[in-house]
Write an enzyme that holds these catalytic residues in place. Structure first.
Site, mmCIF file in Angstrom:
data_model
loop_
_atom_site.group_PDB
_atom_site.id
_atom_site.type_symbol
_atom_site.label_atom_id
_atom_site.label_comp_id
_atom_site.label_asym_id
_atom_site.label_seq_id
_atom_site.Cartn_x
_atom_site.Cartn_y
_atom_site.Cartn_z
ATOM 1 N N TRP A 71 60.255 39.346 62.186
ATOM 2 C CA TRP A 71 61.685 39.099 62.426
ATOM 3 C C TRP A 71 62.370 40.346 62.945
ATOM 4 O O TRP A 71 63.192 40.273 63.863
ATOM 5 C CB TRP A 71 62.363 38.562 61.169
ATOM 6 C CG TRP A 71 61.793 37.247 60.757
ATOM 7 C CD1 TRP A 71 61.098 36.971 59.613
ATOM 8 C CD2 TRP A 71 61.799 36.019 61.510
ATOM 9 N NE1 TRP A 71 60.697 35.662 59.610
ATOM 10 C CE2 TRP A 71 61.108 35.057 60.757
ATOM 11 C CE3 TRP A 71 62.322 35.653 62.752
ATOM 12 C CZ2 TRP A 71 60.925 33.741 61.195
ATOM 13 C CZ3 TRP A 71 62.150 34.347 63.193
ATOM 14 C CH2 TRP A 71 61.457 33.411 62.423
ATOM 15 N N ASP A 104 69.482 41.812 57.853
ATOM 16 C CA ASP A 104 69.074 40.411 57.898
ATOM 17 C C ASP A 104 68.593 40.061 56.488
ATOM 18 O O ASP A 104 67.572 40.574 56.030
ATOM 19 C CB ASP A 104 67.949 40.250 58.928
ATOM 20 C CG ASP A 104 67.347 38.841 58.951
ATOM 21 O OD1 ASP A 104 67.721 38.008 58.119
ATOM 22 O OD2 ASP A 104 66.488 38.594 59.823
ATOM 23 N N LYS A 132 66.666 29.220 53.814
ATOM 24 C CA LYS A 132 65.671 29.747 52.885
ATOM 25 C C LYS A 132 66.155 29.647 51.441
ATOM 26 O O LYS A 132 65.391 29.368 50.553
ATOM 27 C CB LYS A 132 65.351 31.210 53.209
ATOM 28 C CG LYS A 132 65.054 31.484 54.685
ATOM 29 C CD LYS A 132 63.647 31.122 55.099
ATOM 30 C CE LYS A 132 63.453 31.019 56.605
ATOM 31 N NZ LYS A 132 63.662 32.242 57.352
HETATM 32 C C1 LIG Z 1 63.592 32.573 58.909
HETATM 33 C C2 LIG Z 1 64.048 33.927 59.258
HETATM 34 C C3 LIG Z 1 64.710 34.190 60.476
HETATM 35 C C4 LIG Z 1 64.933 33.141 61.528
HETATM 36 O O1 LIG Z 1 65.948 32.290 61.176
HETATM 37 P P1 LIG Z 1 66.448 31.152 62.178
HETATM 38 O O2 LIG Z 1 67.618 30.623 61.432
HETATM 39 O O3 LIG Z 1 65.329 30.171 62.335
HETATM 40 O O4 LIG Z 1 66.813 31.766 63.471
HETATM 41 C C5 LIG Z 1 65.157 35.477 60.700
HETATM 42 N N1 LIG Z 1 64.947 36.464 59.813
HETATM 43 C C6 LIG Z 1 64.302 36.245 58.648
HETATM 44 C C7 LIG Z 1 64.114 37.370 57.689
HETATM 45 C C8 LIG Z 1 63.829 34.971 58.338
HETATM 46 O O5 LIG Z 1 63.194 34.758 57.181
#
Ligand SMILES: *Cc1c(COP(=O)(O)O)cnc(C)c1O
Length: 352
Positions: free
Chosen positions: A99, A163, A187
């Site tokens: 990511w 993030d 998540k």
């Molecule tokens: C799942 C995830 C993403 C991507 O998220 P989307 O909503 O599908 O764009 C980005 N960063 C992390 C840490 C993730 O676990």
């Protein structure tokens, strides 16, 4: 047979949040209409948005001067929105996996990126200096795919961006140390379709270039996330999840649950002669627990996956870029599911 949901995302949500959403899809807030067919400008939905923002702020103890936004586009759009809104010349990114790598790719379109990366993604890089002249430092607090996690908020002299897609609400965070925290909600919070952003208002408005309206945080702050039609159903579910978190001890309650779950599973991985953890001990995530077969038992990979799946363990196959196994043990997952997985690991060991 009970199914135990270890999916990495979209992933397990509190049953109360699912039930509340089903009810609202049939009759939303006593309107006699479905949540799926009510105006986002209605006073009933306006209350949902306001309550979700207020509870988000309460649970994370977000200080004054910050806004909470619910947007579309996923965390992946934030990879571009962050540099679009903050980068004048240069930023620093800690690359802890897939990511972060994607976030870096977008940032490079807006300026120079100083990238810090370890030899592999099984531990988190430490011991680097952050130059004072970078516009911000970006980290990914939980590496969903490799299973590493930061457990402390960094102290830096530049705006810190994180993030937190896969560890938001899993532990206490000192929000005052961050300029922006963002994440896909699928998540730990809601079904896919909504992205949360916590932004410190005074870090915005400092770049010289123009920002397209929809990609400008200030647009969404001014309109309380309703500049355009927000993802109505996921925002509603997010509110139900936030209420569940509050009723179950808040963020501290979640952390207690998650720590107990993670300790139980890592202990079994260590004890069981078939398995080993992939991540350096101090960086082992309490959200995504990754493990592989010990070298001597490598051939049993497929057999274990099949055995565990038959016993109701859903979603434990490791990400395709890593292999092995990954148990995602988000807030809503009960200790009962961890115990069930541990039993399956023991049973499989005894059968060898
Ligand atoms: C799942 C995830 C993403 C991507 O998220 P989307 O909503 O599908 O764009 C980005 N960063 C992390 C840490 C993730 O676990």
């Amino acid at each position: 047979m009970k199914k135990h949901n270890f999916y990495a995302g979209p992933s397990i949500l509190p049953q109360e949040a699912i039930d509340g959403t089903i009810k609202a899809l049939q009759d939303f807030a006593g309107t006699g209409l479905s949540l799926a067919s009510v105006s986002h400008r209605s006073k009933e939905f306006d209350a949902v948005m306001n309550d979700a923002v207020a509870l988000f702020k309460e649970l994370l103890e977000i200080p004054e001067g910050y806004s909470v936004l619910f947007l579309g586009g996923g965390a992946s759009l934030q990879f571009a929105m962050v540099p679009f809104n903050l980068m004048k010349k240069k930023a620093m990114y800690i690359n802890t996996g897939t990511w972060s790598t994607k976030a870096i790719k977008e940032a490079k379109m807006f300026g120079d990126v100083i990238e810090i990366k370890g030899d592999d993604f099984f531990s988190i890089p430490k011991g680097y200096n952050v130059p004072e002249d970078v516009d911000y430092l970006h980290i990914t607090t939980n590496n969903t795919i490799y299973g590493t996690e930061y457990f402390e908020d960094l102290d830096v002299n530049v705006p810190l961006v994180a993030d937190m897609s896969s560890d938001i609400f899993s532990r206490k965070v000192d929000v005052s140390k961050y300029a922006i925290i963002y994440g896909g909600a699928q998540k730990n919070l809601a079904p896919s379709g909504v992205t949360f952003v916590i932004v410190k208002n005074d870090v915005l408005g400092k770049v010289d270039h123009q920002i397209p309206t929809m990609l400008n945080y200030q647009t969404h702050i001014a309109k309380n996330s309703m500049f355009n039609t927000p993802p109505v159903i996921p925002v509603f579910t997010a509110l139900q999840t936030l209420k569940w978190i509050k009723a179950n001890g808040g963020v501290d309650g979640m952390n207690k649950r998650n720590t107990e779950k993670a300790e139980t599973l890592y202990a079994e991985i260590e004890r069981n002669k078939l398995f080993k953890a992939t991540v350096t001990k101090e960086d082992q995530s309490i959200m995504n627990i990754c493990f592989v077969m010990n070298d001597k038992f490598k051939d049993l990979d497929k057999d274990f996956l099949e055995f565990a799946t038959q016993k109701g363990m859903i979603g434990i196959k490791g990400h395709r870029s890593v292999g092995g196994f990954r148990a995602s043990v988000y807030n809503a997952l009960d200790i009962e599911s961890i115990n069930a997985l541990v039993d399956v690991m023991k049973e499989f060991e005894e059968a060898q």
